[in-house]
Write an enzyme that holds these catalytic residues in place. Sequence first.
Site, short mmCIF file in Angstrom:
data_model
loop_
_atom_site.label_atom_id
_atom_site.label_comp_id
_atom_site.label_asym_id
_atom_site.label_seq_id
_atom_site.Cartn_x
_atom_site.Cartn_y
_atom_site.Cartn_z
N HIS A 15 0.86 -1.21 0.00
CA HIS A 15 0.00 0.00 0.00
C HIS A 15 0.88 1.25 0.00
O HIS A 15 1.40 1.64 1.04
CB HIS A 15 -0.92 -0.01 1.24
CG HIS A 15 -1.92 1.11 1.25
ND1 HIS A 15 -3.26 0.92 1.51
CD2 HIS A 15 -1.79 2.45 1.04
CE1 HIS A 15 -3.90 2.07 1.46
NE2 HIS A 15 -3.03 3.02 1.19
N HIS A 17 1.40 5.42 -1.72
CA HIS A 17 0.99 6.56 -2.54
C HIS A 17 2.27 7.14 -3.14
O HIS A 17 3.10 7.68 -2.40
CB HIS A 17 0.27 7.61 -1.70
CG HIS A 17 -0.98 7.07 -1.07
ND1 HIS A 17 -2.20 7.12 -1.70
CD2 HIS A 17 -1.19 6.43 0.09
CE1 HIS A 17 -3.11 6.54 -0.93
NE2 HIS A 17 -2.52 6.10 0.17
N LYS A 101 -9.37 -0.55 -5.87
CA LYS A 101 -9.45 0.12 -4.56
C LYS A 101 -10.80 0.78 -4.36
O LYS A 101 -11.27 1.54 -5.21
CB LYS A 101 -8.35 1.19 -4.49
CG LYS A 101 -8.32 1.98 -3.18
CD LYS A 101 -7.81 1.16 -2.01
CE LYS A 101 -7.97 1.89 -0.68
NZ LYS A 101 -6.89 2.80 -0.37
N HIS A 138 -10.61 0.96 1.79
CA HIS A 138 -10.40 1.97 2.84
C HIS A 138 -11.61 1.84 3.76
O HIS A 138 -12.70 2.29 3.42
CB HIS A 138 -10.30 3.38 2.24
CG HIS A 138 -10.00 4.42 3.29
ND1 HIS A 138 -8.80 5.07 3.40
CD2 HIS A 138 -10.75 4.87 4.34
CE1 HIS A 138 -8.82 5.88 4.44
NE2 HIS A 138 -10.00 5.78 5.03
N HIS A 176 -4.67 -0.67 5.83
CA HIS A 176 -4.21 0.11 6.98
C HIS A 176 -5.12 -0.01 8.20
O HIS A 176 -5.72 0.97 8.63
CB HIS A 176 -3.97 1.58 6.62
CG HIS A 176 -4.99 2.22 5.72
ND1 HIS A 176 -6.33 2.15 5.96
CD2 HIS A 176 -4.84 2.94 4.58
CE1 HIS A 176 -6.96 2.81 5.01
NE2 HIS A 176 -6.09 3.28 4.16
N ASP A 251 1.36 2.57 3.58
CA ASP A 251 0.48 3.73 3.37
C ASP A 251 1.29 5.02 3.41
O ASP A 251 0.80 6.05 3.87
CB ASP A 251 -0.67 3.76 4.38
CG ASP A 251 -1.74 4.79 4.01
OD1 ASP A 251 -1.82 5.16 2.83
OD2 ASP A 251 -2.49 5.22 4.91
C1 NCD Z 1 -3.75 8.99 2.01
C2 NCD Z 1 -3.31 10.04 0.97
O1 NCD Z 1 -2.79 11.07 1.36
O2 NCD Z 1 -3.45 9.77 -0.24
N1 NCD Z 1 -3.78 9.62 3.29
C3 NCD Z 1 -3.68 9.00 4.49
O3 NCD Z 1 -3.86 9.66 5.51
N2 NCD Z 1 -3.41 7.73 4.59
C4 NCD Z 1 -5.05 8.42 1.62
C5 NCD Z 1 -5.41 7.19 2.42
O4 NCD Z 1 -4.82 6.12 2.26
O5 NCD Z 1 -6.33 7.31 3.24
ZN ZN Z 2 -3.42 5.02 1.61
#
Ligand code: NCD
Ligand code: ZN
Length: 351
Positions: A15, A17, A101, A138, A176, A251
């Site tokens: 996971h 970003h 997702k 999520h 998460h 995450d």
């Molecule tokens: C994530 C993001 O910034 O894209 N933020 C987070 O707090 N984890 C989005 C997510 O996974 O909820």
């Molecule tokens: Zn995330």
Amino acid sequence: MTLDRLVIRRPDDWHVHLRDGAMLKAVLPFTARQFGRAIVMPNLKPPATHAADAAAYRDRIRAALPDGVAFTPLMTAYLTDGTDAEDLARGFEEGVFAAAKLYPANATTNSAHGVTSIDRITPVLERMADIGMPLLIHGEVTDQSVDIFDREAVFIDSTLAPLLDRHPSLRVVLEHVTTADAVAFVRAHAASGRIGATITAHHLLINRSHIFQGGIRPHLYCLPIAKRESHRLALVGAATSGEAPFFLGTDTAPHTVTAKEAACGCAGCFTAANALELYAEAFEDAGALDRLEAFASLNGPRFYGLPPNEERVVLERRPTVVPDVILVSEGDAVLPFRSGETLRWSFAGAA
Ligand code: NCD
Ligand code: ZN
């Protein structure tokens, strides 16, 4: 005897970003240095909803990789009320999508195009169950009248449990996880082999009091928000258990310092700079370094039906200083989790 060197199969991050553009270029080297593969979240602006978007994004990620780094991005589809089951299934069967997702609309960063009601995507979920395509969730309700610390537990009861009943062969990852409720739910369904859960490093290391220690700490604000200590301990118990459904997903979610340190700051912790060192600390504190490999390198691939990485990597017991900031572009920077602090373990690369 204390262990000073740990050799494990190269881990994967289930996971992440990675964002796009200058941010992608700035953060990708950190993830690619430690992990063999990563499940890449599709919450771009605009989101990656179709296979063609995801394939183009995958090309941009590959192009942003430092020379000579072997790293495989595994792409995900961003589900919307309008997702076409055929397009999605084709993307999976052609190997563009590893999973899809589900963001409940407005649950988190860039989720405004998410699914407004799960009933609306029933045909999509049926198709995914038929072809064995994992659904990554999520897991928080978006009803603002539900206390923010209860949104995961309420989601499990109100949405996830009925969803699993309605789709008995759908494979699901609860992303998460932050509560003892989630850990108990995943364990209760573990025998089916169709549920997994990712756990972040920061949720193993902080509880909700840390967010307010001596003042408000915007860099510890993420979603789902960290819960009380008893929940953190349940997460540590799950991650260090070696049990098959629990695997590593950082995450890591970079936002610029300006976006974090604001009257309405963005949610997300950037842990990629030292992800494995952070997990190693949490596992060592629990006396479970011998279980790190199962969590980081074996359970995830097994769930996704992929072979574990063959290569080994080394962690050494010597201090690492977390970078103060990561520069993204002129005037823009990301502050890593534990910025400027010293960690006990160092990532020493391939064995
Ligand atoms: C994530 C993001 O910034 O894209 N933020 C987070 O707090 N984890 C989005 C997510 O996974 O909820
Ligand atoms: Zn995330």
